[in-house]
Design a protein around this motif. Structure first.
Motif, PDB file in Angstrom:
ATOM      1  N   SER A 162      -1.106  51.823 -50.267  1.00  0.00           N
ATOM      2  CA  SER A 162      -1.621  52.741 -49.252  1.00  0.00           C
ATOM      3  C   SER A 162      -1.676  54.160 -49.804  1.00  0.00           C
ATOM      4  O   SER A 162      -0.644  54.703 -50.232  1.00  0.00           O
ATOM      5  CB  SER A 162      -0.725  52.712 -48.012  1.00  0.00           C
ATOM      6  N   PRO A 163      -2.842  54.808 -49.796  1.00  0.00           N
ATOM      7  CA  PRO A 163      -2.889  56.202 -50.260  1.00  0.00           C
ATOM      8  C   PRO A 163      -2.095  57.144 -49.367  1.00  0.00           C
ATOM      9  O   PRO A 163      -1.657  58.201 -49.820  1.00  0.00           O
ATOM     10  CB  PRO A 163      -4.386  56.527 -50.233  1.00  0.00           C
ATOM     11  N   TYR A 164      -1.907  56.755 -48.111  1.00  0.00           N
ATOM     12  CA  TYR A 164      -1.086  57.574 -47.218  1.00  0.00           C
ATOM     13  C   TYR A 164       0.384  57.497 -47.617  1.00  0.00           C
ATOM     14  O   TYR A 164       1.047  58.519 -47.797  1.00  0.00           O
ATOM     15  CB  TYR A 164      -1.268  57.114 -45.771  1.00  0.00           C
ATOM     16  N   LEU A 165       0.883  56.285 -47.782  1.00  0.00           N
ATOM     17  CA  LEU A 165       2.302  56.101 -48.050  1.00  0.00           C
ATOM     18  C   LEU A 165       2.680  56.433 -49.489  1.00  0.00           C
ATOM     19  O   LEU A 165       3.835  56.759 -49.773  1.00  0.00           O
ATOM     20  CB  LEU A 165       2.701  54.658 -47.716  1.00  0.00           C
ATOM     21  N   GLU A 166       1.707  56.341 -50.409  1.00  0.00           N
ATOM     22  CA  GLU A 166       1.975  56.640 -51.820  1.00  0.00           C
ATOM     23  C   GLU A 166       1.897  58.133 -52.127  1.00  0.00           C
ATOM     24  O   GLU A 166       2.158  58.546 -53.255  1.00  0.00           O
ATOM     25  CB  GLU A 166       0.987  55.887 -52.717  1.00  0.00           C
ATOM     26  N   GLY A 167       1.498  58.928 -51.164  1.00  0.00           N
ATOM     27  CA  GLY A 167       1.415  60.377 -51.390  1.00  0.00           C
ATOM     28  C   GLY A 167       0.135  60.821 -52.067  1.00  0.00           C
ATOM     29  O   GLY A 167       0.052  61.951 -52.564  1.00  0.00           O
ATOM     30  N   THR A 168      -0.884  59.953 -52.085  1.00  0.00           N
ATOM     31  CA  THR A 168      -2.141  60.274 -52.760  1.00  0.00           C
ATOM     32  C   THR A 168      -2.798  61.512 -52.170  1.00  0.00           C
ATOM     33  O   THR A 168      -3.440  62.281 -52.892  1.00  0.00           O
ATOM     34  CB  THR A 168      -3.108  59.079 -52.673  1.00  0.00           C
ATOM     35  N   PHE A 169      -2.658  61.714 -50.867  1.00  0.00           N
ATOM     36  CA  PHE A 169      -3.319  62.835 -50.200  1.00  0.00           C
ATOM     37  C   PHE A 169      -2.434  64.075 -50.095  1.00  0.00           C
ATOM     38  O   PHE A 169      -2.889  65.104 -49.570  1.00  0.00           O
ATOM     39  CB  PHE A 169      -3.759  62.428 -48.794  1.00  0.00           C
ATOM     40  N   ASP A 170      -1.213  64.007 -50.560  1.00  0.00           N
ATOM     41  CA  ASP A 170      -0.283  65.125 -50.365  1.00  0.00           C
ATOM     42  C   ASP A 170      -0.803  66.416 -50.998  1.00  0.00           C
ATOM     43  O   ASP A 170      -0.747  67.493 -50.389  1.00  0.00           O
ATOM     44  CB  ASP A 170       1.089  64.779 -50.932  1.00  0.00           C
ATOM     45  N   GLU A 171      -1.302  66.322 -52.238  1.00  0.00           N
ATOM     46  CA  GLU A 171      -1.785  67.517 -52.937  1.00  0.00           C
ATOM     47  C   GLU A 171      -3.017  68.086 -52.243  1.00  0.00           C
ATOM     48  O   GLU A 171      -3.179  69.311 -52.152  1.00  0.00           O
ATOM     49  CB  GLU A 171      -2.095  67.175 -54.393  1.00  0.00           C
ATOM     50  N   LEU A 172      -3.891  67.208 -51.751  1.00  0.00           N
ATOM     51  CA  LEU A 172      -5.088  67.655 -51.041  1.00  0.00           C
ATOM     52  C   LEU A 172      -4.719  68.406 -49.764  1.00  0.00           C
ATOM     53  O   LEU A 172      -5.262  69.476 -49.474  1.00  0.00           O
ATOM     54  CB  LEU A 172      -5.970  66.452 -50.713  1.00  0.00           C
ATOM     55  N   ILE A 173      -3.799  67.841 -48.988  1.00  0.00           N
ATOM     56  CA  ILE A 173      -3.365  68.474 -47.735  1.00  0.00           C
ATOM     57  C   ILE A 173      -2.721  69.830 -48.014  1.00  0.00           C
ATOM     58  O   ILE A 173      -2.948  70.812 -47.299  1.00  0.00           O
ATOM     59  CB  ILE A 173      -2.396  67.540 -46.984  1.00  0.00           C
TER      60      ILE A 173
END
Length: 232
Positions: free
Chosen positions: A143-154
């Motif tokens: 999951s890109p949500y749970l793996e932190g994939t979007f953290d840098e974008l946010i």
């Protein structure tokens, strides 16, 4: 270090923008499955409409750029792609089964990926051949949500009011002639594990995501969908 650009241009409304689920899924999968993941740097994705020149400038240092193409972003994606010096790879629902004709029509696109993109992206980055085939075990996909994939974008865009795109399953057992799901129609429905979905909903709540757009073909078809609604 191979620099990987990602483009999934979504529609925006009421000051809100979608988190780019398609590029997030392939990035999360690649970072889990590449033989040498540290050899690749995934750049922040382009997730909304912007002037072509601005997008090209943002992508100019990329060695390879992946585009997720659909009807609402196809023409803009083409205009960006034709101005890049990078290797250009198109995927998404707008890529037809006849990829040869597609590539002849758009010679500035180096590779067209038909079907699901997660496995294909790893093969393309590692220079391997691949055969399009459906993924039947959704546990294979992080999951890109749970793996932190979007953290840098946010973190990079704190002013954004994000909308979540969300899959609880993939596939469609029907073959309605008016539908544009293409390869997803008249096929088996594969489900994401429900505990993962609950954790993703908790992630949405933690990040104050007020709107969730469900990408399933037929949400409500499965008995467990009622449990998902109750958890929401």
């Amino acid at each position: 270090m191979v620099k990987v650009g990602m483009v999934q241009i979504n529609n925006s409304f009421s000051g809100q923008n979608y988190l780019p689920l398609s590029t997030g899924m392939i990035q999360a999968y690649a970072q889990k499955n590449l033989a040498k993941p540290d050899d690749y740097e995934f750049m922040l994705p382009i997730y909304k409409r912007m002037p072509v020149a601005d997008a090209v400038s943002q992508l100019k240092s990329a060695d390879v750029v992946f585009f997720s193409a659909y009807v609402w972003n196809f023409q803009l994606s083409l205009e960006i792609a034709k101005r890049l010096n990078s290797r250009v790879i198109f995927g998404g629902p707008h890529v037809p089964k006849d990829t040869d004709s597609f590539l002849k029509k758009y010679p500035f696109i180096d590779t067209a990926c038909y079907g699901e993109g997660e496995r294909a992206v790893v093969s393309l980055l590692e220079g391997k051949d691949w055969t399009p085939s459906r993924i039947d075990n959704m546990d294979e996909l992080p999951s890109p949500y749970l793996e932190g994939t979007f953290d840098e974008l946010i973190e990079a865009y704190p002013e954004e009011n994000w909308i979540a795109l969300w899959e609880t399953n993939r596939g469609c057992p029907f073959s309605c002639t008016f539908c544009d799901w293409g390869t997803a129609t008249k096929s088996k429905v594969f489900k994401f594990e429900i505990d993962r979905l609950y954790q993703e909903m908790d992630w949405f709540a933690k990040h104050e995501i007020e709107y969730i757009y469900c990408c399933d073909a037929n949400f409500g078809m499965l008995p467990r969908d009622l449990d998902i609604v109750k958890h929401a």
